[in-house]
Design a protein around this motif. Structure first.
Motif, short mmCIF file in Angstrom:
data_model
loop_
_atom_site.label_atom_id
_atom_site.label_comp_id
_atom_site.label_asym_id
_atom_site.label_seq_id
_atom_site.Cartn_x
_atom_site.Cartn_y
_atom_site.Cartn_z
N PHE A 105 38.73 51.21 37.63
CA PHE A 105 38.18 49.87 37.87
C PHE A 105 39.16 48.82 37.38
O PHE A 105 39.70 48.94 36.27
N SER A 106 39.34 47.76 38.18
CA SER A 106 40.14 46.63 37.72
C SER A 106 39.28 45.37 37.73
O SER A 106 38.73 44.98 38.76
N CYS A 107 39.17 44.72 36.56
CA CYS A 107 38.34 43.53 36.43
C CYS A 107 39.22 42.31 36.21
O CYS A 107 39.97 42.28 35.24
N PRO A 108 39.12 41.32 37.10
CA PRO A 108 39.82 40.07 36.81
C PRO A 108 39.18 39.45 35.57
O PRO A 108 37.98 39.19 35.58
N SER A 109 39.95 39.23 34.52
CA SER A 109 39.34 38.97 33.22
C SER A 109 39.74 37.63 32.61
O SER A 109 40.90 37.23 32.68
N ILE A 120 43.90 38.90 41.84
CA ILE A 120 44.50 39.37 40.58
C ILE A 120 43.94 40.75 40.22
O ILE A 120 44.68 41.64 39.78
N GLY A 121 42.66 40.95 40.48
CA GLY A 121 42.07 42.27 40.27
C GLY A 121 42.77 43.32 41.12
O GLY A 121 43.09 44.43 40.66
N PHE A 176 38.43 47.06 42.73
CA PHE A 176 38.59 45.78 42.01
C PHE A 176 37.34 44.95 42.20
O PHE A 176 36.68 45.01 43.24
N LEU A 177 36.99 44.19 41.17
CA LEU A 177 35.81 43.35 41.24
C LEU A 177 36.17 42.04 41.94
O LEU A 177 37.13 41.38 41.54
N GLU A 178 35.45 41.72 43.00
CA GLU A 178 35.65 40.41 43.65
C GLU A 178 34.54 39.53 43.09
O GLU A 178 33.37 39.69 43.41
N THR A 179 34.93 38.64 42.15
CA THR A 179 33.97 37.98 41.27
C THR A 179 33.37 36.69 41.83
O THR A 179 32.41 36.17 41.28
N ALA A 180 33.95 36.16 42.90
CA ALA A 180 33.39 34.94 43.49
C ALA A 180 33.63 34.96 44.99
O ALA A 180 34.57 35.61 45.47
#
Ligand SMILES: *Cc1c(COP(=O)(O)O)cnc(C)c1O
Length: 429
Positions: free
Chosen positions: A244-248, A359-360, A378-382
């Motif tokens: 898992f890759s989290c844009p942080s 970035i994720g 990867f998390l697509e956060t928005a």
């Protein structure tokens, strides 16, 4: 379940107290006293469970008997009122889309869960109220405002920097009415944040029962573990190891993922992908934690120089850097690299990623070189629409306006302009 302060100089508290206090009296973050792995039966049968059932199994040990099971199930159902698609972007690389909620950012999950728990704890109170204070640079405020709208016994006050949030974000903050009020601060995000911090320490404001709704609050942070389980459920049949890759930014999301792993979720590796605010990547390189003032980037929800949840991750790994590095990497990327990745993802795969998700993706690609047999998420956060000023020119596209956003665009903005802490206090009354 009891929670202790990571500064180890405050009494242990219940879930309810930790939720209401936000931060412990010694200014430490709260952390659960125990984390018990889920049974292997749970993971064996996860495909047959609904998201709501999975979430209930995952969170119940952290709440104990403080909320009855039937009510907790209702809170979860209400929290998870949208989908969490896992979309294949290229072979072996998936986007976990966390933006299908009411404000189109992953923070909807934590904000909805926290608000409903607070509403439950307030249900019998006649005249006292809790006041949730939030300083926002854009995304958090909208999710909190929408999450807490209409929740009984809770007033929400949002502070945002005048002229420094996008039109869509401003409307999400200022058009809801009811128990949500917006303060437009003549200054920068840091000025908003300073006022909020000062208010929490101000004895003369005690009667307002102030609480915070960012990821330092356990009730906003812990439910973020849910979607790591949901993703495993979807990808399990591939029988591959998972990265898992989290844009942080504040590292709340990635820390919730690590808790899920502690509970037995089979995850091979986590990547915290950052923009040039690279305090953690530098720490992993040289072992020195050297927080820096934040720098502005196009992935501005991650412009954090001193990530508040990192201390929780260190706690999980007993502050043992070598043990930690086996499970975890952190990489930094510039705006130029971010824009290039957005273009590559779009031109090669036809997928529109906004800067945080891109970035994720970059961090995931880098880490997967060490795991050739694994698949990655990867998390697509928005939703890209929230960063349309960057996305549209970069990809030369015109984004359709989703219904959730359309519905706020026509509404009238209501906010109160302030400049000083005294004005803020006068507003609170
Ligand atoms: C808040 C936010 C992040 C950072 O999440 P953390 O849990 O603070 O690391 C990433 N992307 C978007 C779009 C956000 O709003």
């Amino acid at each position: 379940m009891k929670y202790y302060s990571l500064n180890h100089n405050a009494p242990k508290v219940s879930f309810k107290e930790a939720l209401i206090q936000g931060l412990a009296p010694d200014k430490g973050l709260y952390f659960p006293e125990t984390i018990t792995p889920l049974s292997s039966d749970f993971f064996d049968a996860i495909e047959s469970l609904s998201n709501e059932e999975i979430a209930f199994e995952a969170i119940k040990q952290f709440i104990g008997d403080e909320i009855p099971a039937v009510i907790l199930k209702e809170i979860i159902a209400d929290t998870l009122c949208f989908d969490f698609p896992v979309v294949e972007v290229e072979k072996g690389i998936y986007s976990l889309e966390l933006f299908h909620g009411p404000t189109m950012a992953f923070k909807d999950v934590g904000a909805r869960f926290m608000s409903r728990c607070l509403g439950y704890f307030n249900k019998d109170k006649k005249d006292s109220k809790n006041t949730v204070l939030v300083a926002t640079s854009g995304d958090t405020g909208g999710a909190v405002a929408s999450g807490f709208l209409g929740v009984k016994g809770v007033e929400v006050i949002i502070l945002y920097p005048s002229g420094k949030v996008s039109d869509i974000q401003e409307r999400q903050l200022t058009t809801l009415g009811q128990n949500i009020r917006a303060l437009e601060v003549d200054g920068f995000f840091d000025d908003c944040q300073d006022m909020v911090k000062k208010a929490f320490l101000d004895e003369s404001l005690k009667h307002h029962n102030l609480t915070s709704a960012n990821s330092i609050n356990i009730a906003r942070w812990l439910p973020q573990m849910f979607y790591f389980f949901f993703t495993y459920k979807v990808l399990k049949k591939q029988n591959k190891n998972l990265v898992f890759s989290c844009p942080s930014g504040n590292f709340g999301n990635v820390c919730a993922g690590i808790i899920a792993k502690k509970m037995g979720l089979p995850v091979e590796h986590f990547v915290a992908s950052t923009n040039v605010n690279d305090t953690v990547p530098r720490f992993l390189e040289n072992g020195v934690y050297d927080a820096q003032p934040s720098r502005e980037t196009i992935s501005n929800a991650m412009d954090v120089g001193n990530p508040s949840n990192f201390i929780r991750i260190q706690e999980i790994y007993d502050n043992d850097l070598e043990k930690f590095k086996k499970d975890f990497s952190s990489f930094t990327f510039s705006d130029v690299e971010t824009l290039a990745a957005m273009k590559t993802i779009y031109n090669k795969n036809g997928y529109i990623a906004e800067p945080h998700g891109a970035i994720g993706y970059l961090g995931l690609k880098k880490e997967l070189q060490n795991h050739p047999e694994s698949i990655g998420v990867f998390l697509e956060t928005a939703h890209p629409i929230k960063f349309l000023d960057t996305v549209e020119p970069a990809l030369n596209v015109k984004l359709p306006i989703p219904a959730q956003i359309e519905s706020v665009l026509g509404k009238e903005k209501v906010s109160t302009k302030i400049k000083t802490y005294e004005q803020f206090k006068a507003f609170l009354g």
